[in-house]
Design an enzyme around this catalytic site. Sequence first.
Site, PDB file in Angstrom:
ATOM      1  N   ARG A  74      30.366   0.246  59.765  1.00  0.00           N
ATOM      2  CA  ARG A  74      30.838  -0.515  58.605  1.00  0.00           C
ATOM      3  C   ARG A  74      32.103   0.156  58.091  1.00  0.00           C
ATOM      4  O   ARG A  74      32.075   1.333  57.707  1.00  0.00           O
ATOM      5  CB  ARG A  74      29.751  -0.516  57.529  1.00  0.00           C
ATOM      6  CG  ARG A  74      30.214  -1.137  56.250  1.00  0.00           C
ATOM      7  CD  ARG A  74      29.151  -1.148  55.146  1.00  0.00           C
ATOM      8  NE  ARG A  74      29.808  -1.691  53.980  1.00  0.00           N
ATOM      9  CZ  ARG A  74      29.803  -1.144  52.772  1.00  0.00           C
ATOM     10  NH1 ARG A  74      29.116  -0.051  52.530  1.00  0.00           N
ATOM     11  NH2 ARG A  74      30.483  -1.693  51.794  1.00  0.00           N
ATOM     12  N   HIS A 118      37.040  -2.772  49.469  1.00  0.00           N
ATOM     13  CA  HIS A 118      36.447  -1.515  49.018  1.00  0.00           C
ATOM     14  C   HIS A 118      37.496  -0.844  48.112  1.00  0.00           C
ATOM     15  O   HIS A 118      37.963   0.252  48.394  1.00  0.00           O
ATOM     16  CB  HIS A 118      36.054  -0.645  50.220  1.00  0.00           C
ATOM     17  CG  HIS A 118      35.068   0.438  49.922  1.00  0.00           C
ATOM     18  ND1 HIS A 118      33.882   0.588  50.609  1.00  0.00           N
ATOM     19  CD2 HIS A 118      35.092   1.441  49.016  1.00  0.00           C
ATOM     20  CE1 HIS A 118      33.231   1.646  50.142  1.00  0.00           C
ATOM     21  NE2 HIS A 118      33.952   2.184  49.174  1.00  0.00           N
ATOM     22  N   ASN A 299      23.901  -0.476  48.131  1.00  0.00           N
ATOM     23  CA  ASN A 299      24.208   0.957  48.222  1.00  0.00           C
ATOM     24  C   ASN A 299      23.309   1.683  47.230  1.00  0.00           C
ATOM     25  O   ASN A 299      23.347   1.398  46.032  1.00  0.00           O
ATOM     26  CB  ASN A 299      25.668   1.221  47.843  1.00  0.00           C
ATOM     27  CG  ASN A 299      26.654   0.505  48.758  1.00  0.00           C
ATOM     28  OD1 ASN A 299      26.267  -0.067  49.772  1.00  0.00           O
ATOM     29  ND2 ASN A 299      27.924   0.542  48.395  1.00  0.00           N
ATOM     30  N   GLU A 355      24.873   1.714  52.106  1.00  0.00           N
ATOM     31  CA  GLU A 355      25.276   3.110  51.902  1.00  0.00           C
ATOM     32  C   GLU A 355      24.092   3.896  51.387  1.00  0.00           C
ATOM     33  O   GLU A 355      23.346   3.411  50.529  1.00  0.00           O
ATOM     34  CB  GLU A 355      26.394   3.257  50.855  1.00  0.00           C
ATOM     35  CG  GLU A 355      27.752   2.777  51.278  1.00  0.00           C
ATOM     36  CD  GLU A 355      28.818   3.021  50.205  1.00  0.00           C
ATOM     37  OE1 GLU A 355      28.642   3.918  49.350  1.00  0.00           O
ATOM     38  OE2 GLU A 355      29.821   2.295  50.228  1.00  0.00           O
TER      39      GLU A 355
HETATM   40  O1  IFM Z   1      32.426   7.410  48.399  1.00  0.00           O
HETATM   41  C1  IFM Z   1      31.736   6.441  47.683  1.00  0.00           C
HETATM   42  C2  IFM Z   1      31.966   5.065  48.291  1.00  0.00           C
HETATM   43  O2  IFM Z   1      33.308   4.742  48.330  1.00  0.00           O
HETATM   44  C3  IFM Z   1      31.257   4.024  47.471  1.00  0.00           C
HETATM   45  N1  IFM Z   1      29.879   4.365  47.268  1.00  0.00           N
HETATM   46  C4  IFM Z   1      29.552   5.699  46.818  1.00  0.00           C
HETATM   47  C5  IFM Z   1      30.241   6.717  47.695  1.00  0.00           C
HETATM   48  C6  IFM Z   1      29.920   8.133  47.198  1.00  0.00           C
HETATM   49  O3  IFM Z   1      30.314   8.291  45.874  1.00  0.00           O
END
Ligand code: IFM
Length: 450
Positions: A74, A118, A299, A355
């Site tokens: 991803r 993003h 996430n 995530e």
């Molecule tokens: O690095 C970030 C990512 O860009 C988005 N989610 C959380 C991660 C860790 O903070």
Amino acid sequence: MGFRQDFIWGVATSSYQIEGAAAEDGKGPSIWDVYSHTPGRVFEGHTGDIACDHYHRYREDVALMAKLGVKAYRFSLSWPRIFPEGKGEVNEKGLAFYSDLVDELLSHGITPYITLYHWDQPYSLYRQGGWLNPESPNWFAEYAGTVARRLGDRVKHYITFNEPQVFIGLAFVDGVHAPGYRLPRKETLLMAHHVLLAHGMAAQAIRAAVPDAKVGYAPTSNVPVPASDKAEDIRASERAYFEMPENGDWSWNVAWWSDPVLLGHYPEDGLRILEPDLPRFGPNDLKTIAQPLDFYGQNIYRGVPTRAKDGGWEEVAHAPGSPKTAIGWHVDFDCLYWGVKFLYNRYHTPVIITENGMSATDWPSLDGQIHDASRIDYLHRHLLGLRRAASEGAEIAGYFEWSFMDNFEWNRGYSDRFGLVYVDYETQKRIPKDSFHWYAQVIRENGANL
Ligand code: IFM
């Protein structure tokens, strides 16, 4: 029951955090380019100008992914690399980079999962009002449609937005992410509505170009984790996950960001509490926003112990000395378990953890290796929770570890290391950490060794 046979084991990154090549081959500036160069905004003045230099080293990085054995990768596209001005003429060299990356992934049997946004919005669009501009959903849909038309012969998986809570909330409510302003609630709610519309319109544009595309969305959340196994604490935690706080602190509210997308309406408590500041919704807006989704990305990194109190709930303080990651986030090993269960109960859409991972103070030991035992333990326990949720009936299609490699952690610069691969930013040398080898084994065994 373990993970399903077609479970998608992956890793994730994002464009500004790894690519570098900030002004190369015609790329336009993004809000993060400008923000990171603004004194005082990012830890020790770090920028993403070079980052992991992935733009030039993507072949080496994909070879490492192949070694890791991931089924999917991803990554996000830098919108201003493709449209330097955000719209209008395509920068062919920028698009060629992603096309080559996709070919490289496919040649190693790795499925590309593209995230369209993003956080690195073209600066030129920001100058035109960014997400406040009513044209912003059209800009995004045009960009999404172009990407799908140009890469869709090979890319079938698309995620519209990553963590709107952060790029609207942290950026415009708290003012600590690019572009870093605190705006009145009325304006932030209008931006949020435009983002949701942009999501729906982009999903339509992608499907028009690639009829067999799989489309998802990747918001984030901190999960209220029941402080005990009493039914009342479980119920209170589930309510706490979705209910709008009476103080109208809306930007992390799961239901506000996800009910319109997955249920086709804004949550009633939010409509009541935020009423004075709500935008005027168009008659077809919610229909547009609620495009059918193939998966619901989420996430999740942490939990908040929660228990029932007086017909509502309260957060319970973590015990003194309880585990924290290097970034300072409390660790609640059951957050994936409860998060996925609560989300699946409400939305009945297959979940992908888009995530999950942890930052640690990794450095090469005397033997030159990176012994990140705490990350292995963190991942292991979170994956056990995920498997338990699956065995209890939640449909879980995949897991993307954050992150494939150490990278630029936004306003914290390079001070946090989240990767399975260590990056020496001086030499750009990559060193797979112990967790890399451990995760490779998990993938090989489809989690049976957990
Ligand atoms: O690095 C970030 C990512 O860009 C988005 N989610 C959380 C991660 C860790 O903070």
